[in-house]
Design a protein around this motif. Structure first.
Motif, PDB file in Angstrom:
ATOM      1  N   UNK A 519       0.820  -1.217   0.000  1.00  0.00           N
ATOM      2  CA  UNK A 519       0.000   0.000   0.000  1.00  0.00           C
ATOM      3  C   UNK A 519       0.845   1.255   0.000  1.00  0.00           C
ATOM      4  N   UNK A 520       2.136   1.137   0.357  1.00  0.00           N
ATOM      5  CA  UNK A 520       2.965   2.336   0.441  1.00  0.00           C
ATOM      6  C   UNK A 520       2.751   3.102   1.734  1.00  0.00           C
ATOM      7  N   UNK A 521       2.047   2.521   2.704  1.00  0.00           N
ATOM      8  CA  UNK A 521       1.771   3.221   3.968  1.00  0.00           C
ATOM      9  C   UNK A 521       2.632   2.722   5.108  1.00  0.00           C
ATOM     10  N   UNK A 522       3.162   1.480   4.998  1.00  0.00           N
ATOM     11  CA  UNK A 522       3.862   0.870   6.125  1.00  0.00           C
ATOM     12  C   UNK A 522       5.028   1.685   6.628  1.00  0.00           C
ATOM     13  N   UNK A 523       5.984   1.991   5.742  1.00  0.00           N
ATOM     14  CA  UNK A 523       7.182   2.726   6.165  1.00  0.00           C
ATOM     15  C   UNK A 523       6.844   4.146   6.578  1.00  0.00           C
ATOM     16  N   UNK A 524       5.839   4.740   5.946  1.00  0.00           N
ATOM     17  CA  UNK A 524       5.431   6.082   6.340  1.00  0.00           C
ATOM     18  C   UNK A 524       4.915   6.088   7.778  1.00  0.00           C
ATOM     19  N   UNK A 525       4.096   5.073   8.131  1.00  0.00           N
ATOM     20  CA  UNK A 525       3.581   4.966   9.493  1.00  0.00           C
ATOM     21  C   UNK A 525       4.719   4.694  10.466  1.00  0.00           C
ATOM     22  N   UNK A 526       5.642   3.794  10.087  1.00  0.00           N
ATOM     23  CA  UNK A 526       6.794   3.496  10.954  1.00  0.00           C
ATOM     24  C   UNK A 526       7.611   4.753  11.237  1.00  0.00           C
ATOM     25  N   UNK A 527       7.838   5.513  10.187  1.00  0.00           N
ATOM     26  CA  UNK A 527       8.617   6.744  10.348  1.00  0.00           C
ATOM     27  C   UNK A 527       7.916   7.704  11.300  1.00  0.00           C
ATOM     28  N   UNK A 528       6.593   7.824  11.172  1.00  0.00           N
ATOM     29  CA  UNK A 528       5.832   8.719  12.045  1.00  0.00           C
ATOM     30  C   UNK A 528       5.904   8.259  13.496  1.00  0.00           C
ATOM     31  N   UNK A 529       5.818   6.940  13.728  1.00  0.00           N
ATOM     32  CA  UNK A 529       5.856   6.421  15.104  1.00  0.00           C
ATOM     33  C   UNK A 529       7.204   6.701  15.746  1.00  0.00           C
ATOM     34  N   UNK A 530       8.288   6.386  15.047  1.00  0.00           N
ATOM     35  CA  UNK A 530       9.628   6.618  15.608  1.00  0.00           C
ATOM     36  C   UNK A 530       9.869   8.107  15.813  1.00  0.00           C
ATOM     37  N   UNK A 531       9.387   8.922  14.859  1.00  0.00           N
ATOM     38  CA  UNK A 531       9.553  10.370  14.996  1.00  0.00           C
ATOM     39  C   UNK A 531       8.807  10.898  16.220  1.00  0.00           C
ATOM     40  N   UNK A 532       7.623  10.311  16.533  1.00  0.00           N
ATOM     41  CA  UNK A 532       6.860  10.749  17.712  1.00  0.00           C
ATOM     42  C   UNK A 532       7.577  10.405  19.009  1.00  0.00           C
ATOM     43  N   UNK A 533       8.507   9.424  18.961  1.00  0.00           N
ATOM     44  CA  UNK A 533       9.281   9.050  20.147  1.00  0.00           C
ATOM     45  C   UNK A 533      10.543   9.901  20.293  1.00  0.00           C
ATOM     46  N   UNK A 534      10.728  10.854  19.354  1.00  0.00           N
ATOM     47  CA  UNK A 534      11.939  11.666  19.371  1.00  0.00           C
ATOM     48  C   UNK A 534      13.121  10.958  18.749  1.00  0.00           C
ATOM     49  N   UNK A 535      12.842   9.861  18.042  1.00  0.00           N
ATOM     50  CA  UNK A 535      13.907   9.094  17.427  1.00  0.00           C
ATOM     51  C   UNK A 535      14.023   9.333  15.936  1.00  0.00           C
ATOM     52  N   UNK A 536      14.873   8.512  15.305  1.00  0.00           N
ATOM     53  CA  UNK A 536      15.134   8.635  13.872  1.00  0.00           C
ATOM     54  C   UNK A 536      15.081   7.253  13.248  1.00  0.00           C
ATOM     55  N   UNK A 537      14.364   7.154  12.111  1.00  0.00           N
ATOM     56  CA  UNK A 537      14.345   5.929  11.315  1.00  0.00           C
ATOM     57  C   UNK A 537      15.043   6.230   9.997  1.00  0.00           C
ATOM     58  N   UNK A 538      16.132   5.522   9.729  1.00  0.00           N
ATOM     59  CA  UNK A 538      16.895   5.757   8.501  1.00  0.00           C
ATOM     60  C   UNK A 538      17.160   4.426   7.813  1.00  0.00           C
TER      61      UNK A 538
END
Length: 558
Positions: A519-538
């Motif tokens: 769907x193209x939504x998985x990584x976008x959601x993952x990025x948002x979750x990690x970003x909400x924790x003050x972290x970084x997904x790279x």
């Protein structure tokens, strides 16, 4: 079908707009510029030929005035005794003619009785009586006279300049025939292009000089000239099928007109060249506009096509995401419904344990009871396993606000890995999970972090299967502490991500999977979750080598 009807219309509208909008100002500017140029050029050309006629008339008039002055000076300086002596007069006239440079074909002195008493020239004209000649009478009236070209006694076309002076009570006239050849050279010496020419006409439109394009002395000119109502005029006309631009100037007290003419095509050649230039510019500009209209309109329509296709895909992906959301909600309901029979089965197993205990106390068969107990224990293990799965489904399907709590990654990550380990083993993928003892506690929502890990692990499984098939795949989870952060790396030896896609994989609805597989939504959601924790997904990836996703989350404070 709707787009198939819509886009051709848009293409036509864009093409026509891009063709007409620039073309109209171009045509208008070209028309105005060409009109202004033509008007200015015509004024300049007409003004130039008019000025040429005026200047040339002044030159010719000066030439005639100089000849007249030569004659007047001779009479003014001639002593009375010399005029009465024919031999002396003949000698003086001869010297005067030679001094004038032979601009005179002949010179004659006429006494008060109208008889020529002295003559220098090629004809025998001594004693000729001019009292009846028209030019003689005009000379006596005005004091000087420039005649038209006429035949006279010699029967040869010529014209004379005559001056009169009263000496000792008698009127003497000095007459000279102007050298027609030299005078013609003066008249014809005009510079007006290649076809330009100059000639003189009298009041009866009879040629007083030869015309280069055809016409000798005393030939009539059949062209209808307008009245010379000003000292100099210009006009257009056509003769023998050829159009001319004319300029004429009055001279010789209005009895003559000097005509200067040039072929119209030559005179306005610059206008024609300008017209061809404007046409060439219009054709080139039109070709450029046409080319740009074709290219740009096609590109715009292609862009609209791509946008429409993208929107269509987004709509499908949103629909798929909605279906997945509904499936998530349904799965939570299924899990809840499954839990009920599981609880009943656990209760029945407990009752079975009690019953087996009673049978054993009453001396029942020990071997059979032990075997039944072993089967019951296996049932209990599988029921607990199913219950654990349904609990995870319920937790994953909840849409509650994130519940942040301390998470010990040393215990948490192996459990998450175990949830997909069986799936990985089915595809021949070896999974490893290493959590360093130094990894710090983090504060996160266990369900959301589980969602991130499962999504990344599932993506890794897909990438490994695409490259290796059913054997040779490897996936590892590595967690360590670094600089007051917990760093989790999920590494696979799959097909890798194309370099041009690395900057877009976290964009919503962007997917590198085949149509219908993501769907193209998985990584976008993952990025948002990690970003909400003050972290970084790279991500780090090499095409054909593998991919590493790196989760960096700040350590729990305190």
């Amino acid at each position: 079908m709707k787009n198939d009807m819509f886009f051709p219309g848009v293409h036509r509208l864009l093409f026509v707009s891009m063709l007409v909008v620039p073309a109209l100002p171009l045509l208008l500017a070209a028309a105005i510029g060409f009109y202004s140029f033509v008007q200015t050029t015509e004024r300049l050309v007409v003004g130039a030929i008019l000025q040429t006629a005026v200047d040339h008339k002044d030159i010719i008039s000066s030439y005639l005035d100089e000849r007249r002055s030569d004659l007047e000076s001779f009479l003014a300086l001639a002593p009375p005794g010399m005029l009465s002596d024919r031999a002396d007069a003949q000698a003086e006239i001869k010297r005067m003619r030679q001094a004038a440079g032979h601009v005179f074909s002949d010179v004659g002195l006429i006494d008060a009785d109208g008889r020529q008493v002295a003559y220098v020239g090629p004809y025998d004209l001594v004693g000729k009586d001019y009292r009846e000649a028209p030019w003689y009478g005009e000379t006596l009236k005005k004091g000087y006279y420039v005649s038209d070209v006429f035949l006279g006694y010699r029967n040869v076309p010529h014209f004379v300049i005559a001056v009169a002076r009263r000496i000792d009570g008698r009127t003497w006239v000095l007459r000279a025939t102007v050298n027609s050849s030299r005078f013609g050279q003066v008249v014809e010496k005009v510079s007006v292009g290649d076809s330009g020419e100059a000639y003189i006409l009298n009041s009866d439109n009879v040629l007083q000089t030869r015309r280069r394009s055809g016409g000798g002395l005393l030939d009539p000119d059949d062209f209808h000239y307008p009245d010379q109502d000003a000292s100099a005029i210009t006009f257009m006309g056509e003769e023998a099928g050829t159009a001319y631009l004319f300029a004429s100037a009055a001279m010789n007290d209005g009895k003559w007109r000097l005509v200067v003419r040039q072929k119209r095509d030559e005179a306005f050649r610059s206008t024609r060249v300008a017209g061809y230039t404007v046409l060439a510019v219009l054709l080139c500009g039109g070709a450029v506009i046409l080319g740009l209209a074709v290219v740009v309109s096609r590109r715009v329509v292609d862009t609209l096509h791509r946008q429409a296709d993208t929107m269509g895909k987004l709509e499908n992906q949103l629909l798929q995401a909605a279906r997945l959301a509904e499936l998530g909600q349904m799965s939570a309901g299924f899990a809840h419904e499954i839990n009920n029979p599981l609880q009943i089965m656990k209760t029945d197993l407990a009752l079975l344990d009690i019953t087996l205990g009673d049978i054993a106390e009453k001396g029942g068969p020990g071997d059979l009871c032990a075997e039944v107990k072993e089967i019951a224990e296996q049932f209990r293990v599988q029921i607990d396993r199913c219950a654990g799965i349904t609990r995870e489904i319920l937790r994953f399907g909840r849409q509650d606000a994130p519940q942040l709590q301390p998470i010990d990654l040393t215990a948490y990550l192996p459990k998450v890995g175990a949830m997909v380990e069986n799936k990985a083993m089915v595809h021949g993928i070896a999974m490893q999970c290493y959590v360093d003892a130094s990894v710090p506690l983090i504060e996160a929502d266990p369900g959301q972090l589980q969602q991130v890990m499962i999504n990344l692990l599932n993506n890794a499984i897909h990438a490994v299967v695409d490259r290796h098939g059913a054997s040779g795949g490897e996936i590892s989870i590595d967690a360590r502490g670094f600089d007051h952060k917990a760093v989790i790396k999920i590494t696979d030896n799959g097909c890798g991500i194309p370099e041009e896609s690395l900057s877009k994989i976290f964009v919503p609805f962007y997917t590198t999977k085949a149509p219908g597989q993501g769907t193209g939504m998985g990584l976008s959601v993952c990025h948002s979750i990690i970003d909400s924790l003050g972290g970084v997904l790279s991500v780090e990836s090499t095409r054909g080598m593998g991919t590493t996703f790196i989760i960096s989350v700040p350590a729990m404070q305190g």
